[in-house]
Design an enzyme around this catalytic site. Structure first.
Site, PDB file in Angstrom:
ATOM      1  N   SER A   1       0.851  -1.194   0.000  1.00 28.05           N
ATOM      2  CA  SER A   1       0.000   0.000   0.000  1.00 28.05           C
ATOM      3  C   SER A   1       0.881   1.237   0.000  1.00 28.05           C
ATOM      4  O   SER A   1       1.942   1.240   0.648  1.00 28.05           O
ATOM      5  CB  SER A   1      -0.887  -0.001   1.254  1.00 28.05           C
ATOM      6  OG  SER A   1      -1.486   1.270   1.428  1.00 28.05           O
TER       7      SER A   1
ATOM      8  N   TYR B   1      -2.886  -1.631   9.983  1.00 28.92           N
ATOM      9  CA  TYR B   1      -2.817  -1.906   8.535  1.00 28.92           C
ATOM     10  C   TYR B   1      -1.446  -1.540   7.971  1.00 28.92           C
ATOM     11  O   TYR B   1      -0.811  -2.332   7.264  1.00 28.92           O
ATOM     12  CB  TYR B   1      -3.926  -1.108   7.840  1.00 28.92           C
ATOM     13  CG  TYR B   1      -3.934  -1.196   6.336  1.00 28.92           C
ATOM     14  CD1 TYR B   1      -4.474  -2.308   5.691  1.00 28.92           C
ATOM     15  CD2 TYR B   1      -3.427  -0.153   5.551  1.00 28.92           C
ATOM     16  CE1 TYR B   1      -4.497  -2.371   4.294  1.00 28.92           C
ATOM     17  CE2 TYR B   1      -3.453  -0.214   4.171  1.00 28.92           C
ATOM     18  CZ  TYR B   1      -3.990  -1.326   3.550  1.00 28.92           C
ATOM     19  OH  TYR B   1      -4.010  -1.393   2.169  1.00 28.92           O
TER      20      TYR B   1
HETATM   21  P1  NAP Z   1     -11.514  -5.488  -1.869  1.00 27.14           P
HETATM   22  O1  NAP Z   1     -12.332  -4.943  -2.954  1.00 27.14           O
HETATM   23  O2  NAP Z   1     -12.053  -5.497  -0.468  1.00 27.14           O
HETATM   24  O3  NAP Z   1     -11.046  -6.970  -2.254  1.00 27.14           O
HETATM   25  C1  NAP Z   1     -10.335  -7.756  -1.342  1.00 27.14           C
HETATM   26  C2  NAP Z   1     -10.831  -9.176  -1.432  1.00 27.14           C
HETATM   27  O4  NAP Z   1     -10.054  -9.955  -0.495  1.00 27.14           O
HETATM   28  C3  NAP Z   1     -12.299  -9.327  -1.015  1.00 27.14           C
HETATM   29  O5  NAP Z   1     -12.986 -10.163  -1.916  1.00 27.14           O
HETATM   30  C4  NAP Z   1     -12.188  -9.954   0.360  1.00 27.14           C
HETATM   31  O6  NAP Z   1     -13.275 -10.785   0.692  1.00 27.14           O
HETATM   32  C5  NAP Z   1     -10.939 -10.790   0.200  1.00 27.14           C
HETATM   33  N1  NAP Z   1     -10.403 -11.202   1.490  1.00 27.14           N
HETATM   34  C6  NAP Z   1     -10.344 -10.494   2.644  1.00 27.14           C
HETATM   35  N2  NAP Z   1      -9.827 -11.256   3.620  1.00 27.14           N
HETATM   36  C7  NAP Z   1      -9.546 -12.469   3.069  1.00 27.14           C
HETATM   37  C8  NAP Z   1      -9.023 -13.667   3.579  1.00 27.14           C
HETATM   38  N3  NAP Z   1      -8.675 -13.806   4.871  1.00 27.14           N
HETATM   39  N4  NAP Z   1      -8.880 -14.719   2.747  1.00 27.14           N
HETATM   40  C9  NAP Z   1      -9.254 -14.612   1.444  1.00 27.14           C
HETATM   41  N5  NAP Z   1      -9.764 -13.504   0.904  1.00 27.14           N
HETATM   42  C10 NAP Z   1      -9.913 -12.433   1.709  1.00 27.14           C
HETATM   43  O7  NAP Z   1     -10.126  -4.699  -1.740  1.00 27.14           O
HETATM   44  P2  NAP Z   1      -9.150  -4.044  -2.840  1.00 27.14           P
HETATM   45  O8  NAP Z   1      -9.289  -2.575  -2.732  1.00 27.14           O
HETATM   46  O9  NAP Z   1      -9.296  -4.731  -4.147  1.00 27.14           O
HETATM   47  O10 NAP Z   1      -7.739  -4.404  -2.174  1.00 27.14           O
HETATM   48  C11 NAP Z   1      -6.881  -5.436  -2.634  1.00 27.14           C
HETATM   49  C12 NAP Z   1      -5.524  -5.233  -1.976  1.00 27.14           C
HETATM   50  O11 NAP Z   1      -5.002  -3.955  -2.328  1.00 27.14           O
HETATM   51  C13 NAP Z   1      -5.586  -5.270  -0.447  1.00 27.14           C
HETATM   52  O12 NAP Z   1      -4.468  -5.967   0.057  1.00 27.14           O
HETATM   53  C14 NAP Z   1      -5.513  -3.807  -0.076  1.00 27.14           C
HETATM   54  O13 NAP Z   1      -4.962  -3.609   1.206  1.00 27.14           O
HETATM   55  C15 NAP Z   1      -4.612  -3.267  -1.171  1.00 27.14           C
HETATM   56  N6  NAP Z   1      -4.753  -1.819  -1.386  1.00 27.14           N
HETATM   57  C16 NAP Z   1      -5.902  -1.298  -1.889  1.00 27.14           C
HETATM   58  C17 NAP Z   1      -5.981   0.083  -2.099  1.00 27.14           C
HETATM   59  C18 NAP Z   1      -7.198   0.748  -2.696  1.00 27.14           C
HETATM   60  O14 NAP Z   1      -7.198   1.980  -2.846  1.00 27.14           O
HETATM   61  N7  NAP Z   1      -8.247   0.021  -3.061  1.00 27.14           N
HETATM   62  C19 NAP Z   1      -4.912   0.918  -1.747  1.00 27.14           C
HETATM   63  C20 NAP Z   1      -3.773   0.339  -1.214  1.00 27.14           C
HETATM   64  C21 NAP Z   1      -3.703  -1.033  -1.034  1.00 27.14           C
HETATM   65  P3  NAP Z   1     -14.489 -10.174   1.583  1.00 27.14           P
HETATM   66  O15 NAP Z   1     -15.102  -9.111   0.745  1.00 27.14           O
HETATM   67  O16 NAP Z   1     -15.353 -11.359   1.835  1.00 27.14           O
HETATM   68  O17 NAP Z   1     -13.818  -9.612   2.819  1.00 27.14           O
END
Ligand code: NAP
Length: 250
Positions: free
Chosen positions: A143, A156
């Site tokens: 991140s 986090y």
């Molecule tokens: P998202 O839309 O919430 O997708 C994350 C997915 O991971 C969801 O389907 C979630 O399932 C699943 N998940 C959570 N805990 C899990 C577990 N223990 N085992 C298996 N699957 C699990 O989030 P995203 O924004 O795409 O983020 C993806 C990654 O990018 C994350 O690591 C996040 O920290 C990082 N990131 C995102 C951003 C941003 O701006 N979006 C910025 C910096 C970093 P549930 O929905 O059932 O929980």
């Protein structure tokens, strides 16, 4: 230059939503066979539907990426259905906002379990076959908050900072093995996680140098490059995919 991953098997965790889905779709487009791992089985199935509709190959596995036994079972299912694992994208993550004085120890531990211990366990499960094959790609999604800090996200940022350190340590230990380890720290990316955060994402995006949020496809492009044959001399590195938000590499 070829983009083809020639049917190599890729695990993408958290690929039932957001960035993970974007990465899964892109690696499938680049001819990898995708094992879509997610806690959300319906989301994982939808990602597989989208990959198949585009002519790609994928399977969905419902798995808690912080559970060692479940990880082993999911890896075995992947091997049985698709073949040896060559690419791992540790993307699954949680970001429950909580001010430090309200942060209880269980939430700290859970965030570390999903965002840091999970990638450690999954890497340990699949690395032996990559080393044996003399080829592998591990890409860890951290991140931009590791680079900038973030309010109400001590747990986090700690977990993602740990994942950054783990990536570099593994890159060094396995530098001569043919397996590379790299980092993609997303900035502000339009996903369900971001939309669910207690911040005004649209307003925040306007403060960025590029004045817009990124998309899952923006992150997927960086991941696809690091997964490619051409990126074989790159390890322990960071591609900051953040619209100019932060320009340091670590
Ligand atoms: P998202 O839309 O919430 O997708 C994350 C997915 O991971 C969801 O389907 C979630 O399932 C699943 N998940 C959570 N805990 C899990 C577990 N223990 N085992 C298996 N699957 C699990 O989030 P995203 O924004 O795409 O983020 C993806 C990654 O990018 C994350 O690591 C996040 O920290 C990082 N990131 C995102 C951003 C941003 O701006 N979006 C910025 C910096 C970093 P549930 O929905 O059932 O929980």
């Amino acid at each position: 230059m070829t983009r083809s991953l020639n049917g190599k098997v890729a695990i993408v965790t958290g690929a039932g939503s957001g960035i993970g889905r974007g990465v899964a779709l892109r690696l499938a487009e680049d001819h990898a066979a995708i094992s879509v791992w997610d806690l959300n089985g319906e989301g994982a199935a939808e990602t597989v539907r989208q990959i198949e509709a585009a002519g790609g190959k994928a399977i969905a596995i419902t798995v808690d990426c912080s559970d060692k036994a479940a990880i082993k079972a999911a890896a075995d299912e992947t091997r049985a259905k698709l073949g040896p694992i060559a690419i791992l994208v540790n993307n699954a993550g949680i970001s429950p906002y909580k001010p430090f004085f309200d942060l209880d120890d269980d939430l700290f531990d859970k965030t570390i379990a999903v965002n840091l211990r999970g990638p450690y366990l999954i890497t340990k499960e699949v690395l032996p076959e990559m080393v044996a094959a003399g080829w592998g790609r591990v890409i860890n999604i951290t991140s931009s908050s590791v680079q900038s800090g973030a309010v109400d996200l001590v747990h986090y940022v700690s977990s993602k900072g740990g994942l950054m350190g783990m990536t570099k340590a593994l890159a060094l230990e396995f530098a001569a093995s043919g397996v590379t380890f790299n980092i993609v720290p997303p900035g502000v990316i339009d996903t369900p996680m971001l939309r669910g955060a207690p911040i005004d994402a649209e307003a925040f995006a306007k403060t960025l140098p590029m004045k817009r949020m990124g998309t899952p496809a923006d992150i997927a492009a960086a991941v696809a490059y690091l997964a490619s044959e051409e990126a074989g001399y790159i390890t322990g590195q960071t591609i900051s995919t953040n619209g100019g938000r932060y320009m340091g590499s670590h």
